[in-house]
Design a protein around this motif. Structure first.
Motif, PDB file in Angstrom:
ATOM      1  N   ASP A 153      13.049  10.494   8.842  1.00 41.17           N
ATOM      2  CA  ASP A 153      13.566  10.276   7.232  1.00 41.17           C
ATOM      3  C   ASP A 153      12.284   9.281   6.522  1.00 41.17           C
ATOM      4  OD1 ASP A 153      15.298   9.863   4.913  1.00 41.17           O
ATOM      5  OD2 ASP A 153      16.663   8.571   6.012  1.00 41.17           O
ATOM      6  N   GLY A 154      11.943  10.195   5.783  1.00 40.41           N
ATOM      7  CA  GLY A 154      11.019   9.269   4.788  1.00 40.41           C
ATOM      8  C   GLY A 154      10.124   9.549   5.368  1.00 40.41           C
ATOM      9  N   ASP A 155       8.601   8.580   5.752  1.00 36.38           N
ATOM     10  CA  ASP A 155       7.322   8.896   5.552  1.00 36.38           C
ATOM     11  C   ASP A 155       7.649   8.690   6.682  1.00 36.38           C
ATOM     12  OD1 ASP A 155       6.509   8.617   3.562  1.00 36.38           O
ATOM     13  OD2 ASP A 155       6.376   6.725   3.144  1.00 36.38           O
ATOM     14  N   GLY A 156       6.208   8.575   8.004  1.00 36.88           N
ATOM     15  CA  GLY A 156       5.592   8.331   9.097  1.00 36.88           C
ATOM     16  C   GLY A 156       5.339  10.333   9.773  1.00 36.88           C
ATOM     17  N   PHE A 157       5.032   9.767  11.177  1.00 39.98           N
ATOM     18  CA  PHE A 157       4.602  11.040  12.092  1.00 39.98           C
ATOM     19  C   PHE A 157       5.682  10.415  13.293  1.00 39.98           C
ATOM     20  CE2 PHE A 157       2.032  11.433   8.171  1.00 39.98           C
ATOM     21  CZ  PHE A 157       1.840  12.940   8.513  1.00 39.98           C
ATOM     22  N   PHE A 158       5.387  11.756  14.027  1.00 42.88           N
ATOM     23  CA  PHE A 158       5.785  11.580  15.941  1.00 42.88           C
ATOM     24  C   PHE A 158       3.942  11.660  16.560  1.00 42.88           C
ATOM     25  CE2 PHE A 158       9.499  14.246  13.718  1.00 42.88           C
ATOM     26  CZ  PHE A 158      10.105  13.716  14.793  1.00 42.88           C
ATOM     27  N   ALA A 159       3.980  11.138  17.329  1.00 41.33           N
ATOM     28  CA  ALA A 159       2.883  10.916  17.456  1.00 41.33           C
ATOM     29  C   ALA A 159       3.044  12.374  18.987  1.00 41.33           C
ATOM     30  CB  ALA A 159       2.546   9.786  19.061  1.00 41.33           C
ATOM     31  N   ARG A 210      12.446   5.767  10.457  1.00 48.23           N
ATOM     32  CA  ARG A 210      13.422   6.584  11.018  1.00 48.23           C
ATOM     33  C   ARG A 210      13.878   7.899  11.078  1.00 48.23           C
ATOM     34  NH1 ARG A 210      14.215   2.557  13.064  1.00 48.23           N
ATOM     35  NH2 ARG A 210      14.824   0.078  12.102  1.00 48.23           N
ATOM     36  N   VAL A 211      14.398   8.108  11.777  1.00 43.32           N
ATOM     37  CA  VAL A 211      14.323   9.897  12.189  1.00 43.32           C
ATOM     38  C   VAL A 211      16.059  10.179  12.044  1.00 43.32           C
ATOM     39  CG1 VAL A 211      12.437   9.696  13.933  1.00 43.32           C
ATOM     40  CG2 VAL A 211      14.643   9.273  14.928  1.00 43.32           C
ATOM     41  N   VAL A 212      16.702  10.954  12.104  1.00 43.47           N
ATOM     42  CA  VAL A 212      17.532  12.098  11.701  1.00 43.47           C
ATOM     43  C   VAL A 212      17.846  13.037  12.675  1.00 43.47           C
ATOM     44  CG1 VAL A 212      19.367  13.362  10.629  1.00 43.47           C
ATOM     45  CG2 VAL A 212      18.007  11.301   9.108  1.00 43.47           C
ATOM     46  N   LEU A 261      20.905  14.215  27.178  1.00 40.38           N
ATOM     47  CA  LEU A 261      19.769  13.411  26.164  1.00 40.38           C
ATOM     48  C   LEU A 261      20.377  12.699  24.977  1.00 40.38           C
ATOM     49  CD1 LEU A 261      16.003  14.729  26.909  1.00 40.38           C
ATOM     50  CD2 LEU A 261      17.369  12.865  28.094  1.00 40.38           C
ATOM     51  N   PHE A 262      20.066  11.721  24.201  1.00 47.61           N
ATOM     52  CA  PHE A 262      20.309  11.146  22.776  1.00 47.61           C
ATOM     53  C   PHE A 262      19.364  10.671  22.085  1.00 47.61           C
ATOM     54  CE2 PHE A 262      24.208  12.246  25.370  1.00 47.61           C
ATOM     55  CZ  PHE A 262      25.289  12.793  24.440  1.00 47.61           C
ATOM     56  N   LEU A 263      19.483  11.254  20.936  1.00 46.43           N
ATOM     57  CA  LEU A 263      18.299  10.118  20.195  1.00 46.43           C
ATOM     58  C   LEU A 263      18.681   9.446  19.336  1.00 46.43           C
ATOM     59  CD1 LEU A 263      16.667  13.188  21.228  1.00 46.43           C
ATOM     60  CD2 LEU A 263      14.962  12.138  19.701  1.00 46.43           C
ATOM     61  N   GLY A 264      18.423   8.398  18.920  1.00 44.87           N
ATOM     62  CA  GLY A 264      18.553   7.415  18.129  1.00 44.87           C
ATOM     63  C   GLY A 264      17.306   7.394  17.036  1.00 44.87           C
ATOM     64  N   ALA A 265      18.208   6.513  15.271  1.00 46.49           N
ATOM     65  CA  ALA A 265      17.390   6.782  14.343  1.00 46.49           C
ATOM     66  C   ALA A 265      16.350   5.457  14.449  1.00 46.49           C
ATOM     67  CB  ALA A 265      18.310   6.152  13.158  1.00 46.49           C
ATOM     68  N   ASP A 266      16.521   5.107  15.664  1.00 44.08           N
ATOM     69  CA  ASP A 266      14.605   4.708  15.695  1.00 44.08           C
ATOM     70  C   ASP A 266      13.917   4.812  16.914  1.00 44.08           C
ATOM     71  OD1 ASP A 266      16.624   3.750  18.043  1.00 44.08           O
ATOM     72  OD2 ASP A 266      16.153   2.067  18.443  1.00 44.08           O
ATOM     73  N   GLY A 267      13.932   6.070  17.112  1.00 49.42           N
ATOM     74  CA  GLY A 267      13.037   7.097  18.517  1.00 49.42           C
ATOM     75  C   GLY A 267      13.795   6.941  19.472  1.00 49.42           C
TER      76      GLY A 267
END
Length: 251
Positions: free
Chosen positions: A84-90, A199-201, A136-142
């Motif tokens: 959500d917005g700027d950022g990248f996965f590593a 943040r992620v969705v 598994l579940f993923l939160g907004a902060d990863g």
């Protein structure tokens, strides 16, 4: 005549490269998290003797990528995640270096390794390993949590956290494998620090930021420009042959 031929030839060469870029973007219009490749050209004077400009060549300027966000689509799948917005996965690239992507259709392989298109997803302590039998579940902060493990199968346990980075504009370079890298001062790929602001969705995917209609229009424009430049080359060649024939007759 030579000036016309030289300018048209260099322009045609760069137009072919631009056509390759546009074709690549169009082919990835439906690729999850894809960032459109950019291509720009500029005129460069060719210096002759005594530093006098004798020709004008066409050269590619520094290529880059369009980092504008793509549309986010809800999928409902737990391991589909969009930034959500700027950022990248590593992720870990094939050569073992840390690379970055926006593609979030994550998978778990047969060994419990969390992957993105077959590449290990990096967490705070390296590649993320998850229990195969857990939900598994993923939160907004990863943060990655799981149910169905340990002595209490109904308890929610945190098992890791995605490494999310937020590079500054111009810091990332696209590699031949489509992944982005941060190049350190020594010219080698280096790792960026994790960011707590990204943040992620969960249950959603980000689409490509390529506009298919604009890419099709660009494809037609590039093809017409290449045709014009090749006609200029043919005209220059015909004029040169006529001039040589006249010189032969007068000689």
């Amino acid at each position: 005549m030579d000036r016309m031929l030289y300018t048209a030839m260099s322009g045609a060469r760069q137009t072919m490269e631009q056509q390759s870029v546009v074709s690549h973007n169009l082919a990835n219009a439906s690729t999850t998290g894809f960032r459109a490749q950019l291509h720009a050209m500029r005129a460069v004077p060719v210096e002759g003797e005594a530093r006098l400009d004798t020709r004008v060549s066409t050269a590619a300027s520094t290529p880059g990528a369009d980092f504008s966000p793509g549309a986010i689509t809800r999928t409902g799948r737990t391991l589909d995640v969009a930034i959500d917005g700027d950022g990248f996965f590593a992720v870990e690239s094939d050569d073992g270096s840390e690379a970055y992507t926006r593609r979030g259709d994550l998978q778990v392989d047969g060994n419990g390794l969390l992957t993105s298109v077959g590449r290990p997803v990096i967490g705070e302590g390296g590649p993320i390993q998850v229990p195969l039998e857990a939900e598994l579940f993923l939160g907004a902060d990863g943060t990655i949590s799981a149910i169905g493990m340990g002595q209490d199968p109904d308890a929610l346990a945190e098992i890791g956290r995605l490494k999310l980075v937020e590079p500054q504009p111009g810091e990332l370079t696209r590699g031949g494998d489509g992944l982005f890298r941060f190049i350190g001062e020594n010219g080698e790929p280096a790792a960026l620090a994790a960011s707590d602001q990204v943040r992620v969705v969960s249950g959603a995917l980000e689409g490509s930021n390529v506009n298919p209609v604009e890419s099709m229009v660009a494809m037609i424009d590039v093809a017409r420009r290449y045709e014009l430049q090749t006609k200029m080359i043919s005209t220059a060649d015909e004029n040169a042959q006529k001039a040589n024939s006249l010189l032969s007759l007068n000689g």
